[in-house]
Enzyme design. Structure first.
Site, short mmCIF file in Angstrom:
data_model
loop_
_atom_site.label_atom_id
_atom_site.label_comp_id
_atom_site.label_asym_id
_atom_site.label_seq_id
_atom_site.Cartn_x
_atom_site.Cartn_y
_atom_site.Cartn_z
N ILE A 1 0.82 -1.21 0.00
CA ILE A 1 0.00 0.00 0.00
C ILE A 1 0.85 1.25 0.00
O ILE A 1 0.45 2.30 0.47
CB ILE A 1 -0.96 0.02 1.21
CG1 ILE A 1 -0.17 -0.28 2.46
CG2 ILE A 1 -2.11 -0.92 1.01
CD1 ILE A 1 -0.97 -0.09 3.72
N VAL B 1 8.78 1.73 -1.39
CA VAL B 1 9.98 1.67 -0.56
C VAL B 1 11.12 2.44 -1.22
O VAL B 1 11.37 2.29 -2.41
CB VAL B 1 10.43 0.21 -0.33
CG1 VAL B 1 11.47 0.15 0.78
CG2 VAL B 1 9.25 -0.69 0.01
N LYS C 1 9.89 2.57 4.01
CA LYS C 1 8.61 2.23 3.39
C LYS C 1 7.60 3.31 3.77
O LYS C 1 7.45 3.63 4.94
CB LYS C 1 8.16 0.85 3.88
CG LYS C 1 6.84 0.40 3.29
CD LYS C 1 6.70 -1.10 3.31
CE LYS C 1 6.10 -1.60 4.61
NZ LYS C 1 5.61 -2.99 4.49
N ASP D 1 2.91 -14.16 3.91
CA ASP D 1 3.09 -13.54 2.61
C ASP D 1 4.44 -13.91 1.98
O ASP D 1 5.21 -13.03 1.62
CB ASP D 1 2.99 -12.01 2.80
CG ASP D 1 2.63 -11.30 1.52
OD1 ASP D 1 2.22 -11.99 0.56
OD2 ASP D 1 2.74 -10.07 1.48
#
Lengths: 221, 475
Positions: B172, B175, B189, B320
């Site tokens: 969202i 970086v 980030k 993830d």
């Protein structure tokens, strides 16, 4: 024989005197704007009167009108200052068109941050496109100055001019939307407006005429 | 769902709606099918639409989506159709990518797909790879405002050096590389403005709408899954929680493990900005491009799996594991990034998992496993349901029933996993809500293992890490 020194001193004094008057005028003007901003913030846009502003600035109401014809004009002055700062900010920058427009608008809004509370109401009567034609309005000059600055940015970035009226109207519509959102945005640091501005500019930029749009004959080569 | 789809079409930038792509009725229909699959039920309220898709995309529907496409490819192997399918996928991805807040979900989707090479046509993969690498459209002026808002000063004042170009897309945000004034290289980030609030508002609306409904027989399960999604989404937009996840994960590995979780710099981190140690080294694609030999691939594969089990048995499952979250350091260490999506297993969930895990030691039968998972007896009695469950479970268990290294690079094995998942979904095989993210996690790392073509002794790793956990608990 005329004393040259005497003549010169007379001239300098006059100059000195005029300078003082000009400085005093600027100071009074500033005092009015400051007093007005304070009252707007404290009592709100609607309840603040020119009489009240004059009293707070320590001048006669009549004198105030020598400087500003209405409280709308005072707000217009505040916005004009912010606009100037915004133009200053984007000078000598090497950024994309989108980024430059973003910096331009966000700098303007950020310099008005302290006035956000009453600007929402003030904008209703000054900037509302529905009221614009009702009477001569301070909003007209705000709009004209702002759009002129934007047009300059666009043309300096190679957007083929003259820009269609509809392009500028679209810009203004989006800008007013962003302005209205910002004025009442309760997110931290008006973060939601950042997102809205970012996305509005993306939308606006896709609507711009591209270089070469009017030169179809060139493409046949 | 039709309305939603048409809205999406209407929002398409011109270049994506070129006639050769979308005027094909077939393409339109297929796309429609995808979006129909993305929503369990039509959601009538406009503002919910976005989140609905977002929540769906980032969870089991990512998998449903894969399955849908896979089914298409395997069922009709004709070249023409394949190319149509991948055009559709490309369009769908780009379309979603262009949709403001959905960008994050689209990136995630891309990452999920990006972990499934060779099965996807080349063209699609390149689109996906660009989703990995392509910086989301947050220009520096906007980003500077976010940093100013969050850290109080301009990036140029805070850091000795700050790269204006992002080097990676986060789910969202994006970086950037920077150098601290004290000299350390860091990755910063930064979250896109307003997204946390928008998501929170949408979540509240959505949950108020969904939770009282009873759309399916197995409603409690669906409800649990919704809550799991809600929790994960909240976690993903809160970098303070991510920083905490990173700290916990970092503490689990010592120098002897050769596994590195970056250090977090708290003084430069907030809920929307996360500054952590920069790990220099290639990502998966670059690593593979250098043609590493089998032993090196095996070693990295082993580290990935050790890391996975260590986190899993510490009840912080990394949900993830896609290629963008690993760094192949030149000194042989494996770097793990991005802890925005960590599943914190509760004691009762752990208990169910412990009991269920006995199937990997062949100590319980599949029927018993399903009962542990709370599957209704009527489903267990259904031969089709049972067969689908069995195939899926076997795919999960085969590397563990195997003594010695298992070849995760074998295409047939991986394909079987995709097919068994498709089948399980088509037979509406269910599992406890926690399984949603767990499966995503397992699938994610197996896709990586496949891509890495590594041979790893999963069985030994599991036993070692399990013993480690028991050891830790007994102290």
């Amino acid at each position: 024989m005329v004393d040259t020194n005497w003549c010169l001193s007379l001239f300098y004094e006059r100059d000195h005197f005029m300078r003082i008057t000009a400085e005093a005028k600027v100071a009074t003007r500033e005092r009015i704007v400051k007093a007005a901003a304070k009252l707007f913030r404290k009592n709100g846009w609607e309840s603040t009167t020119t009489r009240g502003i004059a009293a707070a600035a320590g001048i006669a109401t009549g004198t105030l009108f020598n400087y500003f014809e209405s409280k709308e004009a005072i707000v217009a002055a505040l916005i004009a200052e912010a606009l100037e700062r915004a133009e200053q900010e984007i000078r000598n920058r090497d950024e994309s068109l989108e980024e430059e427009l973003f910096t331009f608008i966000w700098t303007e809004l950020a310099s008005l941050r302290a006035y956000r509370k009453f600007l929402a109401d003030a904008a209703e009567s000054i900037l509302s496109p529905l009221r614009r034609y009702a009477r001569e309005s301070a909003g007209d000059s705000i709009r004209a100055n702002h759009l002129e600055a934007v047009e300059q940015i666009l043309i300096s970035r190679g957007v083929p001019g003259p820009l269609p009226a509809v392009t500028m109207q679209l810009y203004w519509t989006l800008y007013l939307g962003v302005f209205a959102h910002w004025a009442t945005d309760d997110s931290a640091n008006q973060e939601d407006t950042l997102a809205l501005l970012d996305q509005s500019l993306k939308l606006f930029i896709t609507s711009l005429p591209r270089p070469g749009d009017q030169h179809h004959e060139d493409e046949s080569e | 769902m039709k309305t939603n789809l048409n809205d999406l079409f209407a929002g398409l930038p011109e270049e994506y709606s070129s006639p050769d792509v979308l005027d094909s009725d077939d393409a339109r229909e297929r796309l429609q099918a995808i979006f129909a699959d993305l929503a369990l039920k039509p959601v009538p309220v406009g503002s919910l639409k976005r989140l609905w898709t977002l929540g769906e995309l980032s969870t089991q529907v990512t998998l449903a989506y894969i399955a849908l496409w896979m089914r298409g490819w395997f069922a009709d192997a004709e070249t023409k159709q394949r190319s149509e399918m991948d055009t559709n996928l490309r369009v769908a991805l780009k379309m979603i990518h262009g949709l403001g807040y959905l960008r994050g979900a689209a990136t995630k989707l891309g990452q999920a797909f990006g972990s499934l090479p060779e099965i996807l046509p080349e063209q699609v993969l390149s689109t996906l790879d660009s989703l990995h690498a392509q910086a989301p459209p947050m220009h520096f002026s906007l980003l500077r405002e976010m940093v100013r808002n969050e850290l109080g000063r301009d990036p140029s004042e805070i850091f000795a050096d700050f790269d204006k170009q992002p080097f990676a897309a986060a789910s969202i945000g994006q970086v950037h590389r920077a150098t601290l004034k004290s000299g350390e290289d860091v990755a910063v980030k930064i979250q896109y403005p307003g997204i946390a609030r928008a998501m929170e508002a949408d979540l509240r609306n959505l949950m108020a709408l969904i939770l009282p409904m009873r759309l399916t027989r197995n409603w409690e399960n669906v409800k649990g899954s919704c809550l799991a999604v809600q929790d994960m989404l909240r976690q993903e937009v809160d970098y303070i929680r991510e920083a905490e996840n990173m700290r916990q994960a970092r503490a689990l590995f010592g120098p002897e493990d050769g596994i590195l979780v970056p250090r977090v710099y708290d003084e430069y981190s907030t809920a929307k900005v996360l500054t952590s140690e920069f790990l220099p080294g290639p990502g998966l694609k670059e690593f593979l491009a250098a043609n590493p030999d089998q032993s090196l691939r095996d070693e990295f594969g082993r580290k990935m799996l050790v890391a996975w089990y260590r986190l899993f048995y510490s009840d912080h499952s990394h949900s993830d594991p896609h290629s963008g979250n690993y760094v192949f350091l030149r000194d042989g260490r494996l770097g793990i990034l991005d802890f925005g999506c960590v599943q914190h297993l509760t004691a009762s969930e752990r208990e169910v998992l412990d009991r269920g895990e006995a199937i990997f030691d062949r100590k319980i039968t599949l029927e018993e496993l399903l009962r542990v998972f709370g599957i209704p007896e009527s489903d267990i009695a259904n031969p089709e349901y049972l067969a689908a469950s069995r195939r899926h479970n076997e795919w999960l268990a085969v590397p563990l029933w195997n003594e010695g290294p298992f070849d995760f690079g074998e295409e047939g094995f991986f394909r079987k996993g995709v097919e068994s998942l498709q089948e399980a979904m088509s037979k509406r095989v269910t599992a406890p809500p926690m399984y949603l993210y767990l499966l995503r996690s397992i699938f994610g790392w197996r896709a990586l293992g496949f891509r890495l073509r590594c041979r790893v002794d999963q069985n030994t790793i599991r036993r070692t890490e399990l013993a480690r956990r028991r050891n830790r608990l007994s102290h």
